[in-house]
Design an enzyme around this catalytic site. Sequence first.
Site, mmCIF file in Angstrom:
data_model
loop_
_atom_site.group_PDB
_atom_site.id
_atom_site.type_symbol
_atom_site.label_atom_id
_atom_site.label_comp_id
_atom_site.label_asym_id
_atom_site.label_seq_id
_atom_site.Cartn_x
_atom_site.Cartn_y
_atom_site.Cartn_z
ATOM 1 N N LYS A 194 0.801 -1.291 -0.028
ATOM 2 C CA LYS A 194 -0.025 -0.034 0.080
ATOM 3 C C LYS A 194 0.999 1.183 0.143
ATOM 4 O O LYS A 194 1.720 1.500 1.005
ATOM 5 C CB LYS A 194 -0.805 0.000 1.239
ATOM 6 C CG LYS A 194 -1.894 1.237 1.102
ATOM 7 C CD LYS A 194 -2.584 1.703 2.767
ATOM 8 C CE LYS A 194 -1.920 2.522 3.100
ATOM 9 N NZ LYS A 194 -1.945 4.139 2.707
ATOM 10 N N GLU A 270 10.219 0.440 10.519
ATOM 11 C CA GLU A 270 11.166 1.462 10.312
ATOM 12 C C GLU A 270 10.430 2.979 10.502
ATOM 13 O O GLU A 270 9.325 3.139 9.795
ATOM 14 C CB GLU A 270 11.755 1.398 8.690
ATOM 15 C CG GLU A 270 12.449 0.406 8.365
ATOM 16 C CD GLU A 270 13.805 0.219 9.076
ATOM 17 O OE1 GLU A 270 14.325 1.092 9.617
ATOM 18 O OE2 GLU A 270 14.575 -0.772 8.710
ATOM 19 N N CYS A 305 13.097 10.530 7.328
ATOM 20 C CA CYS A 305 13.204 10.132 8.866
ATOM 21 C C CYS A 305 14.593 9.982 9.420
ATOM 22 O O CYS A 305 14.806 10.046 10.611
ATOM 23 C CB CYS A 305 12.720 8.512 8.535
ATOM 24 S SG CYS A 305 13.767 7.691 7.368
ATOM 25 N N GLU A 404 9.424 14.611 16.327
ATOM 26 C CA GLU A 404 10.019 14.709 15.211
ATOM 27 C C GLU A 404 9.055 15.708 14.490
ATOM 28 O O GLU A 404 7.698 15.717 14.631
ATOM 29 C CB GLU A 404 9.531 13.283 14.754
ATOM 30 C CG GLU A 404 10.160 13.326 12.999
ATOM 31 C CD GLU A 404 9.925 11.813 12.658
ATOM 32 O OE1 GLU A 404 8.967 11.306 12.663
ATOM 33 O OE2 GLU A 404 10.980 11.440 12.156
HETATM 34 P P1 NAP Z 1 2.386 7.529 8.675
HETATM 35 O O1 NAP Z 1 1.047 8.430 9.187
HETATM 36 O O2 NAP Z 1 2.750 6.577 9.709
HETATM 37 O O3 NAP Z 1 1.922 6.839 7.538
HETATM 38 C C1 NAP Z 1 2.692 5.822 6.841
HETATM 39 C C2 NAP Z 1 1.762 4.795 6.139
HETATM 40 O O4 NAP Z 1 1.059 4.049 7.110
HETATM 41 C C3 NAP Z 1 0.804 5.328 4.974
HETATM 42 O O5 NAP Z 1 0.975 4.760 3.878
HETATM 43 C C4 NAP Z 1 -0.259 5.541 5.783
HETATM 44 O O6 NAP Z 1 -1.583 5.520 4.977
HETATM 45 C C5 NAP Z 1 -0.367 4.417 6.740
HETATM 46 N N1 NAP Z 1 -1.240 4.231 7.714
HETATM 47 C C6 NAP Z 1 -1.761 5.514 8.478
HETATM 48 N N2 NAP Z 1 -2.463 5.340 9.509
HETATM 49 C C7 NAP Z 1 -2.624 3.978 9.535
HETATM 50 C C8 NAP Z 1 -3.310 2.823 10.142
HETATM 51 N N3 NAP Z 1 -4.084 3.287 11.367
HETATM 52 N N4 NAP Z 1 -3.220 1.613 10.276
HETATM 53 C C9 NAP Z 1 -2.466 1.094 9.039
HETATM 54 N N5 NAP Z 1 -1.717 2.140 8.240
HETATM 55 C C10 NAP Z 1 -1.824 3.227 8.543
HETATM 56 O O7 NAP Z 1 3.693 8.295 8.489
HETATM 57 P P2 NAP Z 1 3.707 9.395 7.238
HETATM 58 O O8 NAP Z 1 3.270 10.597 7.969
HETATM 59 O O9 NAP Z 1 3.384 8.702 5.915
HETATM 60 O O10 NAP Z 1 5.327 9.315 7.417
HETATM 61 C C11 NAP Z 1 6.080 10.329 7.964
HETATM 62 C C12 NAP Z 1 6.900 9.144 9.076
HETATM 63 O O11 NAP Z 1 7.439 8.056 8.514
HETATM 64 C C13 NAP Z 1 7.792 9.921 9.934
HETATM 65 O O12 NAP Z 1 7.763 9.392 11.149
HETATM 66 C C14 NAP Z 1 9.209 9.350 9.319
HETATM 67 O O13 NAP Z 1 10.244 9.485 10.232
HETATM 68 C C15 NAP Z 1 8.849 7.906 9.022
HETATM 69 N N6 NAP Z 1 9.770 7.411 8.024
HETATM 70 C C16 NAP Z 1 10.702 6.453 8.463
HETATM 71 C C17 NAP Z 1 11.364 5.780 7.438
HETATM 72 C C18 NAP Z 1 12.465 4.829 8.080
HETATM 73 O O14 NAP Z 1 13.038 4.217 7.162
HETATM 74 N N7 NAP Z 1 13.035 4.706 9.257
HETATM 75 C C19 NAP Z 1 11.542 6.327 6.384
HETATM 76 C C20 NAP Z 1 10.642 7.356 5.827
HETATM 77 C C21 NAP Z 1 9.694 7.875 6.786
HETATM 78 P P3 NAP Z 1 -2.107 7.138 4.492
HETATM 79 O O15 NAP Z 1 -1.103 7.661 3.665
HETATM 80 O O16 NAP Z 1 -3.520 6.811 3.831
HETATM 81 O O17 NAP Z 1 -2.117 7.915 5.799
#
Ligand code: NAP
Length: 504
Positions: A194, A270, A305, A404
């Site tokens: 997804k 991650e 991230c 963050e």
């Molecule tokens: P996010 O809100 O956690 O969303 C990530 C993914 O999870 C999206 O596909 C999102 O779908 C989905 N999601 C949201 N709510 C969910 C739920 N209740 N159940 C299952 N899936 C769900 O994070 P983001 O805003 O996209 O990305 C930012 C975060 O990612 C930051 O904290 C960043 O540090 C982290 N990140 C980490 C890495 C690493 O490798 N460590 C790399 C990149 C980013 P939707 O788009 O539909 O909300």
Amino acid sequence: MTDTLIPGADELRARASRLDLRTQAFIGGRFVDAASGRRFATENPATGQAFAEVAEGGPEDVDRAVAAARKAADSGAWSRMSPGDRKRILIRWADLIEANADELGLIETLDSGKPIGDTVPLDMPETATCIRWHAEAADKLYGQVAPSPEGTVATIVREPVGVVGAVIPWNYPAQMAAWKLGPALATGNTIVIKPASTTSLSLLRIAELGAEAGIPDGVLNVVPGPGGTVGEAIGRHPDIDAVAFTGSTEVGRQFLHFSAESNLKRVLLELGGKSPQLVFPDVEDFASIAANVALAIFWNMGENCSAGSRLIVHRAVKDRVLEAVQAELAAWAVGDPLDPATKIGALISRGHMERVLRYVQVGREEGARVVAGGEQILEQTGGYFVPPTILDGVRNEMRVAQEEIFGPVLSVIEFETEAEALAIANDTPYGLAASLYTQDLNVAHRVARDLKAGVVGVNGYSEGDMTTPFGGYKLSGFGGHDKSIHAHDQYTELKTVWINVAAR
Ligand code: NAP
Ligand code: MG
């Protein structure tokens, strides 16, 4: 970086209007509408305008995709294909991604606000490199023979886990997908993935190129749609064997619940970060440090991230470092992501921009001084632009040092002793990345050893390359790693076969 000549913004806009976008779910080797028939709009964050509608998947679509992935897994069409053949197909896919980097990069820029000067020469070639790297390993992984007693033979082999689920973020849509797809497919698994709702388009086209390269039907399935429905359905699905998630710590926690409450699927997380950049007082090359410091926090609009969001700098050199960073920022043009000269494009959404600006306000209220940026700019475009922002006078207990922000905001914190620098650096719930600057080899070794972070850069900001693993300590995640040969572990089961050999 490939040597690509990117046309100007006007030509790119003309090309954008001619793009034939893939907007349906990709299930069982075909593009299909969502079972509900619903669609959702995806916007261009540089204009605030919706420009495409994407199939809005739901639990039924996840069921269909998992059924297709299970059928493909059980048939052995992929898992039992000779590893050399699997390798050839994946390398062909990587080549197609690279050959279509202009189109894919344009799609990525329109959907995410990332600069075209990043998406075409960096994101897409890196996506291809990732898939190719893992593909090349597919026929080079050996099992083991254990030192078992006379009269027995014990082999230890790695098998694909089966059906892998993946849920990924919007900051590097294609690359984050590749970090999961590369190792999971190279080791013989089938996948249901997804994309983030804001950025579904590049992955749908990449999946189509996978089919063109010869990936069998059902091996790679893409279900776009909201996290709360599609993401959760993947997390809870009883027929998914492992789930790889990249995103926020908050949602990562949810995946542990989903697994615990369903089939105990393996969970790979991650997550977020609040990575320190430490500058010790013996440094001399301020321009080079400034270039690295700026890259660490402002690259990709700070939506990274592993962004180096805390600059922990010795009191004696703080003013010179800050001056050099400010001078460096002259080269960081903010604006139209379709302009090849742009280094900072738009933040992903209005909601996210407002969150970033609220943090700047929180910093002010906590006593920090805004010495660069801090306000939305280019409002007339309709887009979500925030220039590089520096908060000086931050103490590590402030929210802007602990939470963050995921935007172009650097918090500057002073220190006096090495022990104090280290204590500040480690005083965070996260532990993804860190970088440090010193000419003293002893300081470099001591501090690199004592930093609680998965990736440490010495005298430069680096996440390493495909040969090195990426993953975090503490709230930054666990359960496996992206990149490198270590990424193959989480997508494979270790099997022992113990054979009794009868005596002659
Ligand atoms: P996010 O809100 O956690 O969303 C990530 C993914 O999870 C999206 O596909 C999102 O779908 C989905 N999601 C949201 N709510 C969910 C739920 N209740 N159940 C299952 N899936 C769900 O994070 P983001 O805003 O996209 O990305 C930012 C975060 O990612 C930051 O904290 C960043 O540090 C982290 N990140 C980490 C890495 C690493 O490798 N460590 C790399 C990149 C980013 P939707 O788009 O539909 O909300
Ligand atoms: Mg979008």
